[in-house]
Design a protein around this motif. Structure first.
Motif, mmCIF file in Angstrom:
data_model
loop_
_atom_site.group_PDB
_atom_site.id
_atom_site.type_symbol
_atom_site.label_atom_id
_atom_site.label_comp_id
_atom_site.label_asym_id
_atom_site.label_seq_id
_atom_site.Cartn_x
_atom_site.Cartn_y
_atom_site.Cartn_z
ATOM 1 N N LEU A 264 22.263 7.459 7.780
ATOM 2 C CA LEU A 264 22.000 7.515 6.337
ATOM 3 C C LEU A 264 22.230 7.767 5.420
ATOM 4 O O LEU A 264 22.644 7.498 4.236
ATOM 5 C CB LEU A 264 20.050 7.049 5.952
ATOM 6 C CG LEU A 264 19.236 5.621 6.185
ATOM 7 C CD1 LEU A 264 17.926 5.938 6.386
ATOM 8 C CD2 LEU A 264 19.761 4.409 5.422
ATOM 9 N N ARG A 265 22.557 9.377 5.877
ATOM 10 C CA ARG A 265 23.035 10.512 5.234
ATOM 11 C C ARG A 265 24.395 9.729 5.142
ATOM 12 O O ARG A 265 25.045 10.964 4.110
ATOM 13 C CB ARG A 265 22.804 11.712 5.990
ATOM 14 C CG ARG A 265 21.686 12.479 6.114
ATOM 15 C CD ARG A 265 21.201 13.307 7.272
ATOM 16 N NE ARG A 265 21.903 14.948 6.861
ATOM 17 C CZ ARG A 265 22.246 15.414 7.760
ATOM 18 N NH1 ARG A 265 21.902 15.847 8.882
ATOM 19 N NH2 ARG A 265 22.553 16.614 7.225
ATOM 20 N N PHE A 266 25.119 9.367 5.767
ATOM 21 C CA PHE A 266 26.199 9.133 5.213
ATOM 22 C C PHE A 266 26.733 7.782 4.435
ATOM 23 O O PHE A 266 27.374 8.043 3.498
ATOM 24 C CB PHE A 266 27.423 8.606 6.657
ATOM 25 C CG PHE A 266 28.533 8.234 6.396
ATOM 26 C CD1 PHE A 266 29.457 9.251 5.984
ATOM 27 C CD2 PHE A 266 29.057 6.891 6.757
ATOM 28 C CE1 PHE A 266 30.656 9.605 5.918
ATOM 29 C CE2 PHE A 266 30.564 6.654 6.760
ATOM 30 C CZ PHE A 266 31.063 7.535 6.051
ATOM 31 N N LEU A 267 25.874 6.860 4.775
ATOM 32 C CA LEU A 267 25.580 5.964 4.142
ATOM 33 C C LEU A 267 24.995 6.817 2.459
ATOM 34 O O LEU A 267 25.505 5.428 1.572
ATOM 35 C CB LEU A 267 24.093 4.720 3.542
ATOM 36 C CG LEU A 267 24.933 4.173 5.025
ATOM 37 C CD1 LEU A 267 23.819 2.928 5.546
ATOM 38 C CD2 LEU A 267 25.759 3.160 5.479
ATOM 39 N N ASP A 268 24.351 7.843 1.973
ATOM 40 C CA ASP A 268 24.201 8.549 0.528
ATOM 41 C C ASP A 268 25.824 9.038 0.310
ATOM 42 O O ASP A 268 25.892 8.871 -0.802
ATOM 43 C CB ASP A 268 22.793 9.320 1.240
ATOM 44 C CG ASP A 268 22.627 9.978 -0.519
ATOM 45 O OD1 ASP A 268 22.022 9.591 -0.737
ATOM 46 O OD2 ASP A 268 22.777 11.221 0.076
ATOM 47 N N TYR A 269 26.444 9.089 1.318
ATOM 48 C CA TYR A 269 27.431 10.151 0.670
ATOM 49 C C TYR A 269 28.570 8.724 -0.053
ATOM 50 O O TYR A 269 29.263 8.883 -0.635
ATOM 51 C CB TYR A 269 28.427 10.908 2.037
ATOM 52 C CG TYR A 269 29.663 10.861 1.605
ATOM 53 C CD1 TYR A 269 30.271 12.108 1.291
ATOM 54 C CD2 TYR A 269 31.052 10.452 2.221
ATOM 55 C CE1 TYR A 269 31.617 12.515 0.662
ATOM 56 C CE2 TYR A 269 32.053 10.707 2.401
ATOM 57 C CZ TYR A 269 32.593 11.851 1.213
ATOM 58 O OH TYR A 269 33.631 11.996 0.783
ATOM 59 N N LEU A 270 28.293 7.333 1.290
ATOM 60 C CA LEU A 270 29.797 6.130 0.871
ATOM 61 C C LEU A 270 28.999 5.819 -0.867
ATOM 62 O O LEU A 270 30.101 5.627 -1.988
ATOM 63 C CB LEU A 270 29.269 5.356 1.673
ATOM 64 C CG LEU A 270 30.094 5.162 2.634
ATOM 65 C CD1 LEU A 270 29.821 4.028 2.818
ATOM 66 C CD2 LEU A 270 31.238 5.963 2.741
ATOM 67 N N LEU A 271 27.148 5.945 -1.332
ATOM 68 C CA LEU A 271 27.270 5.535 -2.669
ATOM 69 C C LEU A 271 27.098 6.639 -3.648
ATOM 70 O O LEU A 271 27.142 6.369 -5.176
ATOM 71 C CB LEU A 271 26.032 5.191 -2.553
ATOM 72 C CG LEU A 271 25.338 3.878 -1.638
ATOM 73 C CD1 LEU A 271 23.890 3.483 -2.050
ATOM 74 C CD2 LEU A 271 26.304 2.703 -2.646
ATOM 75 N N GLY A 272 27.315 8.404 -3.596
ATOM 76 C CA GLY A 272 27.493 9.122 -4.091
ATOM 77 C C GLY A 272 29.145 8.964 -5.214
ATOM 78 O O GLY A 272 30.072 8.034 -5.072
ATOM 79 N N ASP A 273 28.973 9.264 -5.931
ATOM 80 C CA ASP A 273 30.141 9.778 -7.095
ATOM 81 C C ASP A 273 32.121 10.082 -6.699
ATOM 82 O O ASP A 273 32.503 9.466 -7.093
ATOM 83 C CB ASP A 273 29.534 10.012 -8.462
ATOM 84 C CG ASP A 273 29.116 9.697 -9.316
ATOM 85 O OD1 ASP A 273 28.609 8.259 -9.109
ATOM 86 O OD2 ASP A 273 27.777 9.848 -10.323
ATOM 87 N N GLU A 274 31.649 10.645 -5.884
ATOM 88 C CA GLU A 274 32.354 11.790 -5.296
ATOM 89 C C GLU A 274 32.867 10.869 -4.590
ATOM 90 O O GLU A 274 34.199 10.156 -4.799
ATOM 91 C CB GLU A 274 31.683 13.111 -3.889
ATOM 92 C CG GLU A 274 33.100 13.404 -3.837
ATOM 93 C CD GLU A 274 32.578 14.887 -2.497
ATOM 94 O OE1 GLU A 274 33.317 15.252 -2.679
ATOM 95 O OE2 GLU A 274 30.730 14.651 -2.331
ATOM 96 N N PHE A 275 32.684 10.177 -3.322
ATOM 97 C CA PHE A 275 33.746 8.582 -2.778
ATOM 98 C C PHE A 275 33.889 7.688 -3.315
ATOM 99 O O PHE A 275 34.371 7.631 -3.328
ATOM 100 C CB PHE A 275 32.872 7.942 -1.529
ATOM 101 C CG PHE A 275 32.685 7.198 -0.632
ATOM 102 C CD1 PHE A 275 33.693 7.865 0.089
ATOM 103 C CD2 PHE A 275 32.835 5.803 -1.010
ATOM 104 C CE1 PHE A 275 34.445 6.502 1.198
ATOM 105 C CE2 PHE A 275 33.509 5.119 -0.053
ATOM 106 C CZ PHE A 275 34.348 5.663 0.679
#
Length: 415
Positions: free
Chosen positions: A317-328
């Motif tokens: 879920l921490r990686f999914l949080d990254y996927l949905l972030g503006d940076e990614f």
């Protein structure tokens, strides 16, 4: 006192050793299965994964390419049945019902709400995430279909107004169809239609069905409704008028005819922009013309949180949080041409600057307001096969009534 002193020394040494061990603990390795294409996009993704890994010393995500959809599907089923699934799975949302039925994935509804992601997602993506009252995936990227057209051929034919309705599309296609040597076989056709019963044909036809008023009911697309007759008849009409040409079987996504000027219009999506721009061919994009309402179809892949164990799922879920972030989302969109799935990423100054340099993407962004999702129930494979057979039969000359009658029995829920 000596014993106390020695005890204190041993305690300090033990704490020091524990500190050394804890700093050297290997990160938790997560596996991310995907079928990202083209290869250049896989390289971009791997670079973004490496960026996440560099920011998280306790997690290491391994990006593993496992082939295209037909190659992935048996591997996924085998992994789930064998209790050895990946931690995260990149795939079309159409697999949702099957994965839920196999108890292979975990719902992410509460997580999306609690993290604030749900309110930030493009609303058109939610139906593709939903099944039986829960949200089961996270959008990775999104797209939709428009009509690419050769701007030079439009100018030569004196076409100044883009078609907005089906009737106007037929008229424009007629003007663009050219039989220059008078042998009855045009050297240039107005539009390419995809021949085949595969998913690309179904995907390309569904915007017409939705535009004619089609609605997904109980997770299925009905062939026995007015929208189906209307959409099938329109495609057949274009062929009967001689203004459309069929692609090679199951190759309706290829652009050779468009590039060479044998067809003036083709149904495809924003992933085509980069490739066509490199050819030097003058082209532009228009929204899908409409029957009773504007409509297109949602494309793109989603990511599923696989059923493993609480520790691995929490890390995933921490990686999914990254996927949905503006940076990614911003980096992926500007480097691949895909549309960001979040509203905040679309408003980033860097992405807005990118849009200014890629104005044709605005057509697809605007169409997200009228984009519909395919059903993602357990029986979608059967449904798609049924629709594809009926569409193909219509394109090959059967009347829509006969084509539907012969294939409706294969459709889930049809009689």
């Amino acid at each position: 006192m000596k014993r106390l002193f020695l005890g204190l020394i041993l305690s300090v040494l033990l704490l020091g050793c524990q500190g050394a061990v804890s700093s050297d603990i290997a990160p938790l390795v997560l596996t991310f299965w995907h079928g990202i294409n083209p290869p250049a996009n896989r390289v971009i993704f791997e670079q973004l994964v490496a960026q996440f890994n560099a920011q998280h010393s306790d997690i290491n995500v391994q990006s593993i390419y496992v082939g295209q959809a037909d190659q992935q599907f048996p591997k996924i089923l085998t992994a789930i049945v064998g209790n050895s699934p990946p931690d995260l799975l990149w795939f079309d949302s159409l697999l949702t019902g099957r994965l839920v039925d196999l108890q292979g994935i975990v719902p992410v509804t509460d997580w999306l709400k609690n993290q604030g992601h749900l309110a930030n997602l493009d609303p058109s993506l939610l139906p593709g995430m939903a099944f039986e009252g829960q949200l089961w995936s996270v959008p990775f990227t999104t797209s939709n279909l428009g009509i690419f057209y050769r701007s030079d051929l439009f100018a030569q034919a004196g076409i100044e107004q883009l078609p907005r309705t089906w009737e106007e599309l037929a008229q424009v296609a007629q003007k663009l169809t050219q039989d220059r040597d008078g042998d009855g076989r045009p050297e240039q056709y107005g539009l390419l239609l995809p021949l085949g019963k595969g998913e690309w044909t179904v995907f390309s036809w569904l915007p017409f069905w939705f535009s004619a008023g089609g609605e997904v009911v109980d997770g299925t697309v009905s062939l026995l409704d007015q929208a189906s007759w209307q959409a099938l008849h329109f495609w057949q009409k274009l062929l009967q008028m001689g203004v459309a040409v069929l692609s090679a079987p199951e190759r309706g996504y290829e652009q050779e005819g468009f590039i060479q000027g044998r067809v003036a219009m083709q149904i495809t999506g924003p992933w085509t922009l980069g490739y066509l721009s490199q050819t030097g061919v003058p082209f532009s994009v228009m929204p899908m013309p409409q029957a009773t309402r504007p409509a297109t179809i949602v494309g793109g892949a989603n990511v599923f949180l696989m059923h493993t164990n609480p520790t691995r799922q929490a890390a995933a879920l921490r990686f999914l949080d990254y996927l949905l972030g503006d940076e990614f989302q911003g980096a992926w969109a500007t480097q691949t041409g895909a549309l960001p799935v979040t509203q905040s990423a679309r408003q980033q100054p860097k992405y807005q600057s990118f849009l200014a340099d890629q104005p044709l993407l605005q057509v697809f962004l605007a169409q997200t307001q009228v984009a519909y999702s395919r059903p993602n129930g357990v029986n979608y494979n059967r449904l798609s096969n049924c629709l594809g057979r009926a569409i193909e039969a219509t394109l090959l000359g059967q009347t829509p009534e006969v084509a539907v009658a012969q294939n409706a029995q294969r459709c889930p829920g049809e009689r």
